[in-house]
Design a protein around this motif. Structure first.
Motif, PDB file in Angstrom:
ATOM      1  N   PHE A 185     -47.676  -1.361 -11.087  1.00 15.54           N
ATOM      2  CA  PHE A 185     -47.872  -1.518  -9.637  1.00 15.54           C
ATOM      3  C   PHE A 185     -48.284  -0.228  -8.938  1.00 15.54           C
ATOM      4  O   PHE A 185     -48.449  -0.218  -7.723  1.00 15.54           O
ATOM      5  CB  PHE A 185     -46.621  -2.094  -8.955  1.00 15.54           C
ATOM      6  CG  PHE A 185     -45.964  -3.207  -9.710  1.00 15.54           C
ATOM      7  CD1 PHE A 185     -46.705  -4.281 -10.178  1.00 15.54           C
ATOM      8  CD2 PHE A 185     -44.597  -3.193  -9.967  1.00 15.54           C
ATOM      9  CE1 PHE A 185     -46.107  -5.311 -10.884  1.00 15.54           C
ATOM     10  CE2 PHE A 185     -43.997  -4.225 -10.667  1.00 15.54           C
ATOM     11  CZ  PHE A 185     -44.744  -5.291 -11.130  1.00 15.54           C
ATOM     12  N   GLN A 186     -48.433   0.863  -9.683  1.00 17.54           N
ATOM     13  CA  GLN A 186     -48.827   2.141  -9.104  1.00 17.54           C
ATOM     14  C   GLN A 186     -50.327   2.345  -9.285  1.00 17.54           C
ATOM     15  O   GLN A 186     -50.842   2.295 -10.404  1.00 17.54           O
ATOM     16  CB  GLN A 186     -48.070   3.290  -9.765  1.00 17.54           C
ATOM     17  CG  GLN A 186     -48.537   4.682  -9.361  1.00 17.54           C
ATOM     18  CD  GLN A 186     -48.336   4.981  -7.893  1.00 17.54           C
ATOM     19  OE1 GLN A 186     -47.239   4.835  -7.370  1.00 17.54           O
ATOM     20  NE2 GLN A 186     -49.404   5.379  -7.210  1.00 17.54           N
ATOM     21  N   LEU A 187     -51.040   2.599  -8.191  1.00 15.56           N
ATOM     22  CA  LEU A 187     -52.458   2.903  -8.287  1.00 15.56           C
ATOM     23  C   LEU A 187     -52.626   4.278  -8.922  1.00 15.56           C
ATOM     24  O   LEU A 187     -51.998   5.247  -8.508  1.00 15.56           O
ATOM     25  CB  LEU A 187     -53.101   2.877  -6.900  1.00 15.56           C
ATOM     26  CG  LEU A 187     -54.591   3.203  -6.839  1.00 15.56           C
ATOM     27  CD1 LEU A 187     -55.408   2.213  -7.655  1.00 15.56           C
ATOM     28  CD2 LEU A 187     -55.070   3.227  -5.394  1.00 15.56           C
ATOM     29  N   LEU A 188     -53.505   4.347  -9.939  1.00 18.01           N
ATOM     30  CA  LEU A 188     -53.732   5.581 -10.684  1.00 18.01           C
ATOM     31  C   LEU A 188     -55.205   5.960 -10.649  1.00 18.01           C
ATOM     32  O   LEU A 188     -56.080   5.105 -10.476  1.00 18.01           O
ATOM     33  CB  LEU A 188     -53.311   5.403 -12.149  1.00 18.01           C
ATOM     34  CG  LEU A 188     -51.855   5.031 -12.420  1.00 18.01           C
ATOM     35  CD1 LEU A 188     -51.694   4.652 -13.881  1.00 18.01           C
ATOM     36  CD2 LEU A 188     -50.932   6.184 -12.051  1.00 18.01           C
TER      37      LEU A 188
ATOM     38  N   GLU B 118     -53.242  10.186 -12.927  1.00 19.95           N
ATOM     39  CA  GLU B 118     -52.505  10.727 -11.790  1.00 19.95           C
ATOM     40  C   GLU B 118     -52.289   9.641 -10.750  1.00 19.95           C
ATOM     41  O   GLU B 118     -53.216   8.870 -10.456  1.00 19.95           O
ATOM     42  CB  GLU B 118     -53.278  11.882 -11.150  1.00 19.95           C
ATOM     43  CG  GLU B 118     -53.489  13.074 -12.064  1.00 19.95           C
ATOM     44  CD  GLU B 118     -54.278  14.180 -11.387  1.00 19.95           C
ATOM     45  OE1 GLU B 118     -54.765  13.939 -10.261  1.00 19.95           O
ATOM     46  OE2 GLU B 118     -54.405  15.265 -11.984  1.00 19.95           O
ATOM     47  N   PRO B 119     -51.084   9.555 -10.179  1.00 17.28           N
ATOM     48  CA  PRO B 119     -50.846   8.579  -9.116  1.00 17.28           C
ATOM     49  C   PRO B 119     -51.735   8.837  -7.909  1.00 17.28           C
ATOM     50  O   PRO B 119     -52.026   9.987  -7.565  1.00 17.28           O
ATOM     51  CB  PRO B 119     -49.365   8.784  -8.765  1.00 17.28           C
ATOM     52  CG  PRO B 119     -48.775   9.456  -9.962  1.00 17.28           C
ATOM     53  CD  PRO B 119     -49.876  10.322 -10.524  1.00 17.28           C
ATOM     54  N   VAL B 120     -52.170   7.768  -7.281  1.00 17.76           N
ATOM     55  CA  VAL B 120     -52.948   7.845  -6.053  1.00 17.76           C
ATOM     56  C   VAL B 120     -52.092   7.275  -4.934  1.00 17.76           C
ATOM     57  O   VAL B 120     -51.729   6.101  -4.945  1.00 17.76           O
ATOM     58  CB  VAL B 120     -54.259   7.050  -6.161  1.00 17.76           C
ATOM     59  CG1 VAL B 120     -55.014   7.066  -4.832  1.00 17.76           C
ATOM     60  CG2 VAL B 120     -55.125   7.598  -7.284  1.00 17.76           C
ATOM     61  N   GLY B 121     -51.743   8.090  -3.979  1.00 17.31           N
ATOM     62  CA  GLY B 121     -50.898   7.621  -2.886  1.00 17.31           C
ATOM     63  C   GLY B 121     -49.435   7.546  -3.283  1.00 17.31           C
ATOM     64  O   GLY B 121     -49.025   7.956  -4.371  1.00 17.31           O
TER      65      GLY B 121
END
Length: 236
Positions: free
Chosen positions: A55-58, A75-78
Motif C-alpha cells: 500500500f506504499q507508493l514507491l 524509495e517511498p514516495v510521500g
C-alpha cells in the motif's frame, strides 16, 4: 532494459532462494511486473526490505530482463499509507484481485490510478465495501470488461429504477421476476454506475453480482480473500 524512478506498489511478496524475495509489483507504465529483490531477507538488506511495504507508493529502479526484473533501489514516495482492520483486509483483496486479473508486463491505462484512488479512499476511512465495488467496476472497465449499467441488454431501453434485472456477464441487465435468484433493482445498478451507494439491500445484492462477474473473468476460480471479507467487511 533499465527502468528508473518508476512509480510502483508491491502487491505480493514471497521468499525467493535463501535471502531474496519475489515481488509482484504494479507499476504505472509497465503494468504488473515480477521483481526479484536480492538479499533483502539478510541483515544487510533490512533497510531496503523495510521500504517494500504493501500500500506504499514507491519509486523503483529496475533492471528488466525477460519476464522478471531485478530491484536496484526503492524509495517511498510521500507519507506512509498504512491500512488497518477492515481497510487492511480490503486492501489485500485489491492486491489479490490485481494479481489474478492482470498479466505481467501488460499495462492498461487507468489500472494504476484506479488502485491508487481505492487505497486513498480506504486510508481516509471511507466505507470499505462501497470502495471495493467502485474499484471492481473501474478495474473491469480499465481491462476492457466494462459493465453495462445504463440499459437493458436485449432491448437497449434505459433501466427502470423499480424494475428487477438479472445481470448476465458479457451481455448486461435482463429483466426478471423479483423472486429470481440474483435479482437487482434498476436503481441499484444505476447507483453502481455513479458514486452514491444504494441502501443496504442494494449493496448486498451488488456484492453478489460483482462476485459472479469476477468469477467469470477468473475462468470460474475463487479468491481466497472472499472468505476473509465475508467474515470481516460488511456489505455496506
Amino acid at each position: 532494459m533499465r527502468i528508473d524512478q518508476q512509480r510502483a506498489f508491491v502487491l505480493h511478496a514471497r521468499p525467493y532462494r535463501e535471502t531474496s524475495l519475489l515481488l509482484e509489483c504494479l507499476t504505472r507504465d509497465h503494468g504488473r511486473i515480477g521483481v526479484i529483490a536480492r538479499g533483502v531477507r539478510s541483515e544487510r538488506g533490512r533497510a531496503l526490505r523495510a521500504s517494500l511495504e504493501p500500500f506504499q507508493l514507491l519509486a523503483m529502479d529496475l533492471l528488466l530482463r525477460g519476464e522478471l526484473a531485478t530491484l536496484r533501489s526503492a524509495e517511498p514516495v510521500g507519507a506512509s499509507q498504512r491500512l488497518a482492520a477492515d481497510a487492511g483486509i480490503a486492501g489485500l483483496y485489491l492486491n489479490e484481485l490485481l494479481v489474478r486479473l492482470t498479466g505481467r508486463q501488460d499495462p492498461h491505462a487507468g489500472v494504476f490510478d484506479t488502485y491508487a484512488l481505492a487505497l486513498s479512499r480506504l486510508a481516509a476511512g471511507e466505507p470499505a465495501a462501497w470502495t471495493l465495488r467502485r474499484f471492481e467496476r473501474d478495474l473491469l472497465a480499465a481491462l476492457g470488461y466494462a459493465l453495462v449499467l445504463g440499459h437493458e441488454a436485449e432491448t437497449g431501453l434505459p433501466l427502470e429504477p423499480e424494475q428487477t434485472y438479472r445481470y448476465r456477464v458479457e451481455h448486461g441487465p435482463q429483466r426478471c421476476q423479483p423472486t429470481a435468484g440474483g435479482a437487482l433493482l434498476g436503481a441499484w445498478l444505476a447507483a453502481l454506475a455513479g458514486e452514491v451507494p444504494p441502501d443496504a439491500a442494494g449493496q448486498q445484492a451488488l456484492r453478489g453480482m460483482m462476485r459472479e462477474v469476477i468469477r467469470f473473468h477468473l475462468g470460474g476460480g475463487e479468491l481466497r480473500s472472499w472468505h476473509v471479507l465475508a467474515g470481516s467487511v460488511p456489505a455496506r
